[in-house]
Scaffold this active site. Structure first.
Site, PDB file in Angstrom:
ATOM      1  N   HIS A  15       0.829  -1.202   0.000  1.00 18.23           N
ATOM      2  CA  HIS A  15       0.000   0.000   0.000  1.00 18.23           C
ATOM      3  C   HIS A  15       0.865   1.254   0.000  1.00 18.23           C
ATOM      4  O   HIS A  15       1.605   1.515   0.947  1.00 18.23           O
ATOM      5  CB  HIS A  15      -0.886  -0.018   1.253  1.00 18.23           C
ATOM      6  CG  HIS A  15      -1.929   1.048   1.289  1.00 18.23           C
ATOM      7  ND1 HIS A  15      -2.118   1.862   2.387  1.00 18.23           N
ATOM      8  CD2 HIS A  15      -2.859   1.422   0.375  1.00 18.23           C
ATOM      9  CE1 HIS A  15      -3.112   2.688   2.155  1.00 18.23           C
ATOM     10  NE2 HIS A  15      -3.589   2.438   0.945  1.00 18.23           N
ATOM     11  N   ASP A  44      -1.019   6.221  -5.675  1.00 19.23           N
ATOM     12  CA  ASP A  44      -2.095   7.159  -5.967  1.00 19.23           C
ATOM     13  C   ASP A  44      -1.601   8.242  -6.911  1.00 19.23           C
ATOM     14  O   ASP A  44      -0.545   8.835  -6.676  1.00 19.23           O
ATOM     15  CB  ASP A  44      -2.581   7.827  -4.679  1.00 19.23           C
ATOM     16  CG  ASP A  44      -2.910   6.811  -3.599  1.00 19.23           C
ATOM     17  OD1 ASP A  44      -4.001   6.229  -3.667  1.00 19.23           O
ATOM     18  OD2 ASP A  44      -2.073   6.610  -2.691  1.00 19.23           O
ATOM     19  N   HIS A  57      -1.335  10.828  -2.145  1.00 18.47           N
ATOM     20  CA  HIS A  57      -2.665  10.339  -1.799  1.00 18.47           C
ATOM     21  C   HIS A  57      -3.673  11.435  -1.502  1.00 18.47           C
ATOM     22  O   HIS A  57      -4.784  11.438  -2.035  1.00 18.47           O
ATOM     23  CB  HIS A  57      -2.585   9.395  -0.594  1.00 18.47           C
ATOM     24  CG  HIS A  57      -3.925   8.898  -0.139  1.00 18.47           C
ATOM     25  ND1 HIS A  57      -4.689   9.552   0.808  1.00 18.47           N
ATOM     26  CD2 HIS A  57      -4.653   7.824  -0.526  1.00 18.47           C
ATOM     27  CE1 HIS A  57      -5.817   8.907   0.990  1.00 18.47           C
ATOM     28  NE2 HIS A  57      -5.834   7.850   0.193  1.00 18.47           N
ATOM     29  N   GLU A 110      -4.102   3.868  -8.397  1.00 24.00           N
ATOM     30  CA  GLU A 110      -5.400   4.417  -8.010  1.00 24.00           C
ATOM     31  C   GLU A 110      -5.542   5.821  -8.579  1.00 24.00           C
ATOM     32  O   GLU A 110      -4.698   6.693  -8.359  1.00 24.00           O
ATOM     33  CB  GLU A 110      -5.583   4.454  -6.494  1.00 24.00           C
ATOM     34  CG  GLU A 110      -6.951   4.998  -6.120  1.00 24.00           C
ATOM     35  CD  GLU A 110      -7.268   4.966  -4.639  1.00 24.00           C
ATOM     36  OE1 GLU A 110      -8.260   5.624  -4.240  1.00 24.00           O
ATOM     37  OE2 GLU A 110      -6.546   4.301  -3.887  1.00 24.00           O
TER      38      GLU A 110
END
Length: 246
Positions: A15, A44, A57, A110
């Site tokens: 992550h 991200d 993020h 993402e």
């Protein structure tokens, strides 16, 4: 594209990179650490004022830097002066990340939208055309995934969702209820579902018939749970006790 045999279902995903107290999330060293350990990377992407795609993020700078303000107002020349947490590492551009990882491990990208246009999606598609590594995209926003479905159907897509007990995604209550139940799948046409581990298992994921990735696991105990009910998982804060692909 064959999702059943893809890395998406077999390689645990770090992550925001394999980060720790010394290596901040979404930093080049965290991504290099993931490569060293052989883990796929979740990251991200956002677009800033001069249309550069960066890896960060939050919408705001305050949690991860000593600055205030919105990330979307930055320009590329600002990045050199902004440091992540109490380190000398800066906010990387997406281009820098692609150069650093260079296909050594897969990327789960993402899409973080801060605008109604699809400028970010267009940029990401264009940048990935010359990238030779494995990758997939995911988003809470089903219309973002719809854009990829229409304009780059060869790229694997994931629909992010949860029960939205917290602010995982900025959307109306009705939209969150529909997202929770995966009612936007006919728009996003996902190849897999990425669902919050604390909300699994549930009938919505089961009834979708799609592979599922759990997010975000923070212990080996959660990893053991995920291995029983999911196809793969996104993790942070520990090293999963599994064999990884190098």
């Amino acid at each position: 594209m064959e999702i059943k045999t893809s890395w998406v279902l077999s390689n645990p995903i770090a992550h925001r990179g394999l980060h720790n107290f010394e290596l901040p999330e979404n930093s080049l060293p965290a991504f290099s650490n993931s490569v060293e350990h052989g883990f796929a990377i979740e990251l991200d992407v956002r677009i800033i004022d001069d249309q550069t795609v960066i890896v960060f993020h939050d919408e705001k700078l305050s949690r991860m830097t000593n600055r205030d303000g919105y990330v979307s107002n930055l320009k590329t020349e600002d990045l050199a002066d902004i440091k992540l947490l109490k380190t000398d590492f800066g906010i990387p551009t997406f281009e820098q990340v692609l150069e650093t990882v260079n296909g050594k491990v897969p990327l789960l990208i993402e899409i973080k939208k801060a605008e109604k246009s699809f400028a970010l999606e267009e940029k990401v598609i264009d940048m990935l055309k010359s990238y030779s590594g494995d990758y997939a995209v995911e988003s809470f926003d089903p219309y973002s995934m719809q854009f990829f479905h229409k304009n780059a159907p060869q790229i694997m897509r994931g629909q992010l969702a949860s029960y939205f007990h917290h602010a995982d995604f900025d959307a109306s209550r009705r939209d969150k209820k529909r997202l929770k139940k995966l009612k936007y799948n006919d728009i996003s046409h996902p190849d897999f579902i990425a669902y919050k581990i604390s909300n699994l298992p549930n009938k919505y994921v089961t009834n979708s018939g799609l592979p599922v990735i759990a997010w975000t696991l923070r212990s080996e105990l959660e990893a053991q749970k995920a291995q029983k009910i999911c196809d793969n998982y996104i993790f942070e804060g520990f090293i999963p006790q599994v064999e990884t692909e190098n």
